[in-house]
Design an enzyme around this catalytic site. Structure first.
Site, mmCIF file in Angstrom:
data_model
loop_
_atom_site.group_PDB
_atom_site.id
_atom_site.type_symbol
_atom_site.label_atom_id
_atom_site.label_comp_id
_atom_site.label_asym_id
_atom_site.label_seq_id
_atom_site.Cartn_x
_atom_site.Cartn_y
_atom_site.Cartn_z
ATOM 1 N N ILE A 87 0.826 -1.222 0.000
ATOM 2 C CA ILE A 87 0.000 0.000 0.000
ATOM 3 C C ILE A 87 0.861 1.273 0.000
ATOM 4 O O ILE A 87 0.357 2.365 -0.216
ATOM 5 C CB ILE A 87 -1.033 0.052 1.170
ATOM 6 N N THR A 110 -9.468 0.441 15.147
ATOM 7 C CA THR A 110 -9.543 -0.406 16.332
ATOM 8 C C THR A 110 -9.942 0.383 17.572
ATOM 9 O O THR A 110 -9.663 1.585 17.667
ATOM 10 C CB THR A 110 -8.154 -1.054 16.561
ATOM 11 N N ASP A 111 -10.542 -0.310 18.537
ATOM 12 C CA ASP A 111 -10.888 0.352 19.807
ATOM 13 C C ASP A 111 -9.641 0.748 20.595
ATOM 14 O O ASP A 111 -9.708 1.575 21.505
ATOM 15 C CB ASP A 111 -11.809 -0.549 20.657
ATOM 16 N N GLU A 112 -8.478 0.165 20.210
ATOM 17 C CA GLU A 112 -7.249 0.463 20.975
ATOM 18 C C GLU A 112 -6.831 1.918 20.858
ATOM 19 O O GLU A 112 -6.022 2.398 21.650
ATOM 20 C CB GLU A 112 -6.098 -0.446 20.524
ATOM 21 N N TYR A 138 1.604 0.331 18.220
ATOM 22 C CA TYR A 138 0.558 -0.112 17.276
ATOM 23 C C TYR A 138 -0.642 0.827 17.323
ATOM 24 O O TYR A 138 -1.083 1.366 16.299
ATOM 25 C CB TYR A 138 0.112 -1.550 17.606
ATOM 26 N N SER A 139 -1.193 1.042 18.530
ATOM 27 C CA SER A 139 -2.422 1.835 18.603
ATOM 28 C C SER A 139 -2.142 3.301 18.263
ATOM 29 O O SER A 139 -2.994 3.988 17.689
ATOM 30 C CB SER A 139 -3.106 1.693 19.965
ATOM 31 N N LYS A 153 -2.299 3.463 14.542
ATOM 32 C CA LYS A 153 -3.690 3.392 14.054
ATOM 33 C C LYS A 153 -4.418 4.717 14.334
ATOM 34 O O LYS A 153 -5.201 5.195 13.513
ATOM 35 C CB LYS A 153 -4.439 2.217 14.714
ATOM 36 N N ASP A 196 4.533 -9.337 32.297
ATOM 37 C CA ASP A 196 3.452 -8.610 31.624
ATOM 38 C C ASP A 196 3.963 -7.873 30.383
ATOM 39 O O ASP A 196 5.147 -7.532 30.298
ATOM 40 C CB ASP A 196 2.841 -7.585 32.604
ATOM 41 N N ARG A 197 3.039 -7.627 29.447
ATOM 42 C CA ARG A 197 3.330 -6.802 28.254
ATOM 43 C C ARG A 197 3.541 -5.355 28.732
ATOM 44 O O ARG A 197 2.695 -4.827 29.473
ATOM 45 C CB ARG A 197 2.126 -6.894 27.324
ATOM 46 N N PRO A 198 4.624 -4.679 28.304
ATOM 47 C CA PRO A 198 4.796 -3.268 28.710
ATOM 48 C C PRO A 198 3.632 -2.419 28.189
ATOM 49 O O PRO A 198 3.193 -2.609 27.055
ATOM 50 C CB PRO A 198 6.098 -2.840 28.022
HETATM 51 P P1 NAD Z 1 -3.598 -9.363 9.981
HETATM 52 O O1 NAD Z 1 -2.280 -9.050 10.601
HETATM 53 O O2 NAD Z 1 -4.137 -10.740 10.069
HETATM 54 O O3 NAD Z 1 -3.567 -8.980 8.418
HETATM 55 C C1 NAD Z 1 -2.959 -7.833 7.923
HETATM 56 C C2 NAD Z 1 -2.793 -7.995 6.413
HETATM 57 O O4 NAD Z 1 -2.206 -6.795 5.897
HETATM 58 C C3 NAD Z 1 -1.863 -9.137 6.011
HETATM 59 O O5 NAD Z 1 -2.447 -9.911 4.974
HETATM 60 C C4 NAD Z 1 -0.605 -8.440 5.521
HETATM 61 O O6 NAD Z 1 0.093 -9.165 4.528
HETATM 62 C C5 NAD Z 1 -1.184 -7.144 4.983
HETATM 63 N N1 NAD Z 1 -0.204 -6.057 4.932
HETATM 64 C C6 NAD Z 1 0.621 -5.661 5.930
HETATM 65 N N2 NAD Z 1 1.389 -4.638 5.511
HETATM 66 C C7 NAD Z 1 1.021 -4.370 4.224
HETATM 67 C C8 NAD Z 1 1.416 -3.402 3.273
HETATM 68 N N3 NAD Z 1 2.369 -2.504 3.554
HETATM 69 N N4 NAD Z 1 0.814 -3.408 2.062
HETATM 70 C C9 NAD Z 1 -0.141 -4.312 1.753
HETATM 71 N N5 NAD Z 1 -0.556 -5.256 2.629
HETATM 72 C C10 NAD Z 1 0.014 -5.284 3.857
HETATM 73 O O7 NAD Z 1 -4.582 -8.284 10.605
HETATM 74 P P2 NAD Z 1 -6.117 -8.395 11.019
HETATM 75 O O8 NAD Z 1 -6.205 -8.883 12.404
HETATM 76 O O9 NAD Z 1 -6.845 -9.083 9.943
HETATM 77 O O10 NAD Z 1 -6.497 -6.848 11.040
HETATM 78 C C11 NAD Z 1 -6.947 -6.192 9.850
HETATM 79 C C12 NAD Z 1 -7.260 -4.743 10.170
HETATM 80 O O11 NAD Z 1 -8.259 -4.675 11.175
HETATM 81 C C13 NAD Z 1 -6.061 -3.970 10.728
HETATM 82 O O12 NAD Z 1 -6.096 -2.674 10.179
HETATM 83 C C14 NAD Z 1 -6.308 -3.921 12.224
HETATM 84 O O13 NAD Z 1 -5.742 -2.777 12.796
HETATM 85 C C15 NAD Z 1 -7.819 -3.879 12.276
HETATM 86 N N6 NAD Z 1 -8.451 -4.457 13.479
HETATM 87 C C16 NAD Z 1 -8.107 -5.709 13.908
HETATM 88 C C17 NAD Z 1 -8.773 -6.253 15.002
HETATM 89 C C18 NAD Z 1 -8.452 -7.642 15.513
HETATM 90 O O14 NAD Z 1 -8.956 -8.042 16.552
HETATM 91 N N7 NAD Z 1 -7.658 -8.446 14.807
HETATM 92 C C19 NAD Z 1 -9.756 -5.506 15.682
HETATM 93 C C20 NAD Z 1 -10.059 -4.226 15.208
HETATM 94 C C21 NAD Z 1 -9.408 -3.723 14.099
HETATM 95 O O1 DAU Z 2 -8.897 -4.446 20.381
HETATM 96 C C1 DAU Z 2 -8.630 -4.681 19.031
HETATM 97 C C2 DAU Z 2 -7.212 -5.190 18.876
HETATM 98 O O2 DAU Z 2 -7.201 -6.524 19.354
HETATM 99 C C3 DAU Z 2 -6.695 -5.106 17.445
HETATM 100 O O3 DAU Z 2 -6.616 -3.778 17.052
HETATM 101 C C4 DAU Z 2 -5.319 -5.761 17.322
HETATM 102 O O4 DAU Z 2 -4.896 -5.796 15.962
HETATM 103 C C5 DAU Z 2 -5.413 -7.192 17.839
HETATM 104 O O5 DAU Z 2 -4.122 -7.790 17.811
HETATM 105 C C6 DAU Z 2 -5.970 -7.210 19.263
HETATM 106 O O6 DAU Z 2 -5.004 -6.627 20.191
HETATM 107 P P1 DAU Z 2 -4.722 -7.300 21.633
HETATM 108 O O7 DAU Z 2 -3.429 -6.842 22.117
HETATM 109 O O8 DAU Z 2 -5.917 -7.145 22.517
HETATM 110 O O9 DAU Z 2 -4.686 -8.862 21.166
HETATM 111 P P2 DAU Z 2 -3.720 -10.078 21.569
HETATM 112 O O10 DAU Z 2 -4.330 -11.306 20.998
HETATM 113 O O11 DAU Z 2 -2.290 -9.809 21.276
HETATM 114 O O12 DAU Z 2 -3.878 -10.132 23.152
HETATM 115 C C7 DAU Z 2 -5.152 -10.289 23.761
HETATM 116 C C8 DAU Z 2 -4.921 -10.280 25.269
HETATM 117 O O13 DAU Z 2 -4.225 -11.475 25.636
HETATM 118 C C9 DAU Z 2 -4.063 -9.129 25.761
HETATM 119 O O14 DAU Z 2 -4.553 -8.687 27.018
HETATM 120 C C10 DAU Z 2 -2.674 -9.738 25.914
HETATM 121 C C11 DAU Z 2 -2.978 -11.181 26.292
HETATM 122 N N1 DAU Z 2 -1.987 -12.180 25.828
HETATM 123 C C12 DAU Z 2 -1.684 -12.201 24.505
HETATM 124 C C13 DAU Z 2 -0.764 -13.111 24.024
HETATM 125 C C14 DAU Z 2 -0.398 -13.143 22.552
HETATM 126 C C15 DAU Z 2 -1.425 -13.072 26.735
HETATM 127 O O15 DAU Z 2 -1.734 -13.048 27.944
HETATM 128 N N2 DAU Z 2 -0.500 -13.971 26.270
HETATM 129 C C16 DAU Z 2 -0.140 -14.028 24.948
HETATM 130 O O16 DAU Z 2 0.732 -14.864 24.573
#
Ligand code: NAD
Ligand code: DAU
Length: 329
Positions: free
Chosen positions: A60, A123-125, A148-149, A152, A270-272
């Site tokens: 992109i 994202t809600d983050e 990350y957040s 976004k 814990d995650r920082p």
């Molecule tokens: P994901 O990591 O599974 O997928 C991301 C995709 O983007 C991958 O296919 C990757 O190859 C592609 N990508 C990364 N960098 C790119 C670039 N520079 N150009 C083109 N393609 C690229 O992510 P996801 O969990 O499917 O999340 C998708 C979107 O939704 C993100 O924008 C994320 O912030 C948002 N979101 C995710 C969640 C969640 O819980 N997973 C919740 C709310 C919002």
């Molecule tokens: O809220 C939406 C977001 O949710 C999206 O924007 C992000 O792309 C998506 O990755 C997700 O973020 P989180 O940080 O909430 O998701 P994750 O699965 O990494 O972690 C969920 C919770 O679990 C979080 O409190 C951290 C904890 N965790 C996660 C991992 C990977 C653990 O305790 N152990 C682990 O190994």
């Protein structure tokens, strides 16, 4: 309608393309994806030969490629992102490159070429963290806590600015944690399932009492479709299903479904900057646009765990890719 979906070979983007082609079989979808470590073309094997679907391998951030594609479409839906919080703590630069500069590139091309709708998937983050009570509303100030957040939130602000300054017809969604099939096994649910399948312990961060608000991925896809068609230009819509769970609750559900017990848990550092609680108000999208989640958390989590257990090959092939990638490095 002809739609550019970016990031469509990732978790939510691939589910969205499948959902959209089923719901609107006459639509045409171009999927632009760089296939980074988590992009997986196998996620869309079932529709690869659909004549209404086209995959383009690209980034992109690539200005000329993005312009060429946007010339051909009516709408852009931007899913492409670096999406894993833990990675953003280790390597924040790529998060700014893709999530901020990549979004800017899409916005600029959309502005120059004229587009009917630009939908930014966020994202809600971006709202930061909550105490014991309360919810994130669309009016809650942005207060991101991880790189990350922050990336976004920066993208969301650019989206807003392109509407205010250039009248670009934008929409912005902010969803809570998704769960469902095809999620890369670095995120809590698929990661824990993949660890338990190898008889390894699951690493729970801190006290495990952080709260996330879970939504089934296809309900998120339907919400995006609703906002695309019925959303008011320039508006933000929160998306969530009121399913707040602590990480311990999720962990116990997975342990039980896989016939494991407490001895499979390892409490780790814990995650920082770990956000304590997310909880989203979906009042606006439910009352103004009529969207509702279609399944309960209990139904969705069962479907999800069953999917991973029935698709262990999918997990294995990702793990093999990870090993090969590590060897090449
Ligand atoms: P994901 O990591 O599974 O997928 C991301 C995709 O983007 C991958 O296919 C990757 O190859 C592609 N990508 C990364 N960098 C790119 C670039 N520079 N150009 C083109 N393609 C690229 O992510 P996801 O969990 O499917 O999340 C998708 C979107 O939704 C993100 O924008 C994320 O912030 C948002 N979101 C995710 C969640 C969640 O819980 N997973 C919740 C709310 C919002
Ligand atoms: O809220 C939406 C977001 O949710 C999206 O924007 C992000 O792309 C998506 O990755 C997700 O973020 P989180 O940080 O909430 O998701 P994750 O699965 O990494 O972690 C969920 C919770 O679990 C979080 O409190 C951290 C904890 N965790 C996660 C991992 C990977 C653990 O305790 N152990 C682990 O190994």
């Amino acid at each position: 309608m002809k739609i550019l979906v970016t990031g469509g070979a990732g978790f939510i983007g691939s589910c969205f393309i499948r959902h959209e082609l089923k719901k609107h079989p006459d639509y045409k979808i171009i999927n632009l994806d760089a296939l980074t470590y988590c992009g997986n073309i196998e996620n869309l094997k079932d529709i690869e030969n659909n004549p209404h679907y086209k995959f383009i391998h690209g980034n992109i951030c690539d200005k000329s490629l993005v312009r060429e594609i946007i010339k051909e479409v009516d709408c852009v839906i931007n899913f492409a992102a670096e999406s894993h919080v833990d990675n953003s703590i280790k390597t924040p630069e790529i998060f700014v490159e893709t999530n901020v500069s990549g979004t800017l590139n899409l916005l600029q091309a959309s502005k120059e070429l004229g587009i009917e709708r630009f939908l930014q998937v966020s994202t809600d983050e971006v709202y930061g963290t909550l105490g014991k009570d309360g919810y994130f509303y669309e009016t809650t100030p942005l207060a991101p806590n991880s790189p990350y957040s922050a990336s976004k939130a920066s993208a969301d602000l650019l989206v807003r600015a392109y509407h205010e300054t250039f009248k670009l017809p934008v929409l912005n969604t902010r969803c809570s944690n998704n769960y469902g099939p095809y999620q890369y096994p670095e995120k809590l649910i698929p990661y824990f399932i993949s660890k338990l399948l190898k008889n390894e312990k699951v690493p729970v961060y801190g006290d495990g009492l952080n709260v996330r608000d879970w939504l089934y991925v296809y309900d998120h896809c339907e919400a995006i479709d609703t906002v695309l068609h019925k959303g008011k230009i320039g508006e933000v819509y929160n998306i969530g299903g009121h399913n707040e769970k602590t990480n311990m609750e999720i962990t116990h559900l997975i342990l039980e479904a896989m016939g494991k017990d407490e001895t499979s848990i390892e409490y780790v550092k814990d995650r920082p900057g770990h956000d304590r609680r997310y909880a989203i108000s979906n009042d606006k999208i439910t009352s103004e646009l009529g969207w509702q989640p279609s399944i309960t958390f209990e139904e969705g989590i069962k479907l999800t765990i069953d999917w991973y257990l029935n698709n262990q090959e999918w997990i294995h092939s990702i793990e093999n890719k990870k090993l090969n990638y590590a060897k090449e490095k």
